[in-house]
Design a protein around this motif. Structure first.
Motif, short mmCIF file in Angstrom:
data_model
loop_
_atom_site.label_atom_id
_atom_site.label_comp_id
_atom_site.label_asym_id
_atom_site.label_seq_id
_atom_site.Cartn_x
_atom_site.Cartn_y
_atom_site.Cartn_z
N PRO A 142 0.80 -1.22 0.00
CA PRO A 142 0.00 0.00 0.00
C PRO A 142 0.83 1.26 0.00
O PRO A 142 1.84 1.35 0.63
CB PRO A 142 -0.82 -0.13 1.28
CG PRO A 142 -0.01 -0.99 2.17
CD PRO A 142 0.71 -1.94 1.27
N PHE A 143 0.53 2.14 -0.84
CA PHE A 143 0.51 3.57 -0.69
C PHE A 143 -0.01 4.20 -1.95
O PHE A 143 0.48 3.92 -3.03
CB PHE A 143 1.85 4.18 -0.30
CG PHE A 143 1.60 5.57 0.16
CD1 PHE A 143 1.89 6.63 -0.66
CD2 PHE A 143 0.92 5.79 1.32
CE1 PHE A 143 1.57 7.92 -0.25
CE2 PHE A 143 0.61 7.06 1.71
CZ PHE A 143 0.94 8.13 0.94
N ALA A 152 1.63 6.36 6.33
CA ALA A 152 1.61 4.90 6.30
C ALA A 152 2.00 4.33 7.66
O ALA A 152 1.41 3.34 8.12
CB ALA A 152 2.56 4.39 5.21
N ALA A 192 -0.95 4.69 10.05
CA ALA A 192 -1.99 3.69 9.77
C ALA A 192 -1.58 2.33 10.31
O ALA A 192 -2.40 1.60 10.89
CB ALA A 192 -2.24 3.61 8.26
N GLN A 193 -0.31 1.98 10.17
CA GLN A 193 0.17 0.69 10.65
C GLN A 193 0.06 0.60 12.18
O GLN A 193 -0.35 -0.43 12.73
CB GLN A 193 1.61 0.47 10.21
CG GLN A 193 2.17 -0.91 10.56
CD GLN A 193 3.55 -1.13 9.99
OE1 GLN A 193 4.12 -0.24 9.36
NE2 GLN A 193 4.09 -2.31 10.19
N GLU A 249 -3.55 0.13 13.29
CA GLU A 249 -4.07 -1.21 13.06
C GLU A 249 -3.52 -2.23 14.05
O GLU A 249 -4.02 -3.37 14.11
CB GLU A 249 -3.78 -1.64 11.62
CG GLU A 249 -4.63 -0.88 10.61
CD GLU A 249 -4.44 -1.37 9.19
OE1 GLU A 249 -3.40 -2.00 8.90
OE2 GLU A 249 -5.34 -1.12 8.35
N TYR A 266 -9.53 -1.23 10.57
CA TYR A 266 -8.51 -0.86 9.59
C TYR A 266 -8.28 0.64 9.66
O TYR A 266 -9.12 1.40 10.18
CB TYR A 266 -8.91 -1.27 8.16
CG TYR A 266 -10.06 -0.51 7.54
CD1 TYR A 266 -9.86 0.74 6.93
CD2 TYR A 266 -11.34 -1.03 7.54
CE1 TYR A 266 -10.90 1.43 6.36
CE2 TYR A 266 -12.39 -0.35 6.96
CZ TYR A 266 -12.17 0.89 6.37
OH TYR A 266 -13.20 1.57 5.81
N GLU A 284 -6.19 3.86 7.16
CA GLU A 284 -5.44 4.18 5.94
C GLU A 284 -5.45 5.69 5.73
O GLU A 284 -6.36 6.39 6.19
CB GLU A 284 -6.04 3.47 4.73
CG GLU A 284 -7.48 3.82 4.44
CD GLU A 284 -8.07 2.96 3.33
OE1 GLU A 284 -7.34 2.11 2.78
OE2 GLU A 284 -9.26 3.15 3.01
N GLN A 324 -6.10 9.79 0.94
CA GLN A 324 -5.24 10.41 -0.05
C GLN A 324 -6.00 11.34 -1.00
O GLN A 324 -7.21 11.23 -1.16
CB GLN A 324 -4.52 9.33 -0.87
CG GLN A 324 -3.47 8.60 -0.09
CD GLN A 324 -2.42 9.54 0.48
OE1 GLN A 324 -2.04 9.41 1.63
NE2 GLN A 324 -1.95 10.49 -0.30
N PRO A 338 -7.54 1.42 -1.88
CA PRO A 338 -7.90 1.72 -0.49
C PRO A 338 -9.09 0.88 -0.02
O PRO A 338 -10.04 0.65 -0.76
CB PRO A 338 -8.27 3.20 -0.53
CG PRO A 338 -7.60 3.74 -1.76
CD PRO A 338 -7.63 2.61 -2.74
#
Length: 652
Positions: free
Chosen positions: A8-9, A106, A109-110, A113, A120, A122, A125, A323
């Motif tokens: 992801p990004f 990022a 978000a990690q 989670e 979740y 994220e 964007q 996403p």
């Protein structure tokens, strides 16, 4: 075809490549875009996060979770957040105190989670359009410089229409009753669109990007995507309006009239979900809510549309994985039988690296030129489901370089232009059989495509051809073509079955039904049936009385004499020898000498209707079975009857 996610990004770039106006002479060649495509930066910061909690939590608990994650990720901008809204699937969209880098977003978000209370998280964007590189001020000033009022019917300059077989497809379906939802910059007022637009909502939640002075509201019209330096992201250049959503909507569903352009599904209606503002920029969460709303699912604070979309178009492309928030919205639409067409992107790269083309449950569309080669800028590879015209595409626009001024017709380039060709085709297919699932429609669309070096190209005509009007008649079955002809010619529309129709192909045809079919095949001629029925067993008020009386008057069937009465036996199944007699008489009893040797092993030259059955063989209407038999006493099924009538129609 399933898509495979990548690490992801995501940075988002919509799939518009170029916007060029038409001119008074309608030059054969519009200025071509350069091979190198300028895309928006792939490392833009974001000031928003999307967080979905596993269960409802209080504000204090949420803030504690966010604060802990901010500390662990070393992102102080997230220690104090403001909740902006809730997405349709229940996730919170929160605003940070300042924008953070993609890496920091990022990491945050990690960390979020890691908390079991978080389902979740994220980054929210930015989504934005890509403009032609090196466009100087003079070129910018030329955008939208010619008003459509100066040119009337622009269809001759729309090469894609004939390439796709769209005018021939309109003999079968025009999109009537279907609604195409468009997630884009909104629509400017335009004569080719206004009467087709049945509603809309402005989902741009950022006042700084909205260009209309506020956040979300009920006015989904495009105020222009113009911007000043730094308005859209740090260092973003000043830009002029590009009328992207107007062009996309026109390609999908501009009306057939004496003005401007025409869309692939000209009788479809349009539902406008504005999700992109200045610079063609918006947030993923706004895009996801737009898709959810178009699909008829609830979105907090937004009233439901009076009709949900039947097809959705998203002419957008972003680098990175799909996403979760957007995937959930797409799933909602897809599982409700609403196919979602998306642009593959304009980076000349594998499409698997760009969302929403790498999302599940979408039809990913690349771009081809008028010579049926992949456009150099089009993303490509296994993630592209089908290619469609995207190069030098004429559609609706506006003359304004800031706000809207006057409607016009203009050329654009990109996978943004390819995707609405597919969305319009899906609307035509769904009109033919509204009960088909999204997967069925996608499979038929891909099956009907024309092979070329990079995969399949869209064929609108063939997509309609293999999309049955009847739920119980599938492409590839025996007599499919003939049954489709029965429907398109108006001879048989079958029976209603829920929200679809059935043909009942193996059911025997009765004599009253046969009268109706032959009367319609004759063009439903003006005829006033007698007040007294010519048949003792047919009442003047019963179904198909007019048609049975017409059969008697034309001498196609005078029925049976039983004592002093004449019977038609309307509910009796018609046999194959009787069918031969009906068609021979329908043809006007042409001069014909039957051969002295029967063409059929089971038909004697001395039996009733021998001449008519031999005539069927001689004309090619029926050659019988491979074993040489005609089977004269067998009942005629509805599929065989369709074959007989189509062959008859071709010859007489």
């Amino acid at each position: 075809m399933k898509k495979h996610r990548i690490p992801p990004f995501a940075i988002v770039g919509a799939a518009l490549l170029v916007a060029l106006p038409t001119n008074g002479a309608f030059a054969e060649e519009a200025p071509a875009p350069p091979d190198a495509v300028q895309t928006a930066p792939e490392n833009l910061p974001t000031d928003r996060m999307i967080v979905k909690y596993a269960a409802p939590l209080g504000d204090a608990q949420k803030q504690e979770i966010l604060g802990t994650a901010a500390e662990q990720a070393d992102v102080p901008e997230a220690e104090d957040t403001t909740e902006l809204k809730t997405t349709a699937d229940g996730a919170d969209v929160v605003e940070l105190t300042d924008a953070v880098s993609p890496d920091d977003a990022a990491d945050l978000a990690q960390e979020l989670e890691q908390d079991p209370a978080v389902a979740y998280a994220e980054p929210d964007q930015l989504v934005f359009t890509a403009q032609i590189p090196g466009m100087d001020d003079q070129a910018q000033e030329q955008l939208g410089s010619a008003a459509a009022a100066a040119y009337d019917a622009d269809a001759p300059y729309m090469w894609a229409l004939n390439s796709l077989g769209a005018p021939r497809a309109w003999d079968t379906a025009t999109g009537r009753g279907m609604t195409i939802g468009v997630v884009d910059t909104g629509f400017a007022n335009h004569p080719d669109l206004d009467l087709n637009v049945i509603g809309g909502w402005d989902f741009v939640s950022s006042p700084s990007l909205s260009n209309d002075g506020n956040g979300r509201d009920s006015d989904a019209r495009d105020p222009g995507t113009h911007s000043v330096y730094g308005q859209c992201w740090a260092g973003s250049p000043a830009s002029k309006s590009i009328w992207h959503g107007t062009h996309v909507a026109g390609t999908a569903a501009a009306r057939r009239d004496a003005y401007g352009v025409v869309g692939i599904a000209p009788d479809a209606t349009l539902l406008n979900a504005r999700a992109l503002g200045a610079c063609g920029t918006g947030y993923v969460s706004d895009m996801a809510d737009s898709v959810t709303w178009l699909a008829g699912a609830p979105v907090a604070g937004v009233p439901a549309a009076r009709k949900r979309a039947d097809v959705i178009n998203m002419s957008l492309s972003m680098y990175g994985s799909c996403p979760v928030t957007l995937q959930n919205a797409i799933n909602t639409a897809w599982n409700r039988g609403i196919p979602v067409a998306v642009a593959a992107g304009n980076n000349g790269q594998p499409a698997i690296n760009y969302a929403p083309g790498n999302c599940y449950n979408v039809v990913t569309v690349g771009a081809v030129t008028s010579d049926r080669t992949r456009a150099s800028y089009s993303n490509h590879g296994a993630a592209v489901d089908i290619y469609a015209p995207g190069h030098h595409i004429l559609s609706a626009g506006n003359t304004g370089t800031k706000g809207p001024v006057a409607p016009n017709s203009r050329y654009d380039y990109g996978t943004s232009m390819a995707s609405p060709h597919v969305a319009g085709t899906l609307a035509l297919m769904k009109q033919k059989n509204p009960s088909f699932s999204s997967n069925q429609l996608k499979d038929l669309l891909l099956t009907s495509g024309d092979p070329f070096a990079s995969g399949k190209t869209l064929n609108t005509h063939d997509a309609l051809y293999i999309t049955s009007a009847f739920k119980d008649v599938y492409w590839g079955r025996t007599f499919y073509n003939e049954i489709a002809w029965m429907h398109s010619s108006g001879i048989s529309k079958g029976w209603a079955s829920g929200n679809t129709r059935v043909y009942k192909p193996v059911q025997s045809i009765t004599r009253d039904q046969m009268a109706a079919f032959l009367y319609r095949m004759a063009g439903s001629p003006a005829y006033t049936p007698p007040k007294v029925s010519p048949f003792a067993d047919v009442a003047t008020g019963q179904g198909f009385y007019k048609e049975m009386a017409w059969m008697h008057a034309k001498g196609i069937s005078t029925g049976w004499v039983d004592g002093r009465t004449r019977l038609y036996k309307p509910g009796q199944a018609i046999s194959r020898d009787q069918m031969a007699a009906f068609l021979y008489r329908m043809a006007g009893k042409p001069a014909y000498s039957a051969p002295s040797t029967s063409p059929f092993a089971d038909v004697s030259t001395r039996q009733g209707f021998y001449k008519e059955m031999a005539w069927m063989h001689g004309t090619g209407i029926s050659k019988g079975w491979d074993d040489g038999t005609y089977r004269p006493g067998a009942a005629v099924s509805r599929d065989v009857m369709a074959a007989f009538l189509q062959r008859f129609d071709q010859k007489f």
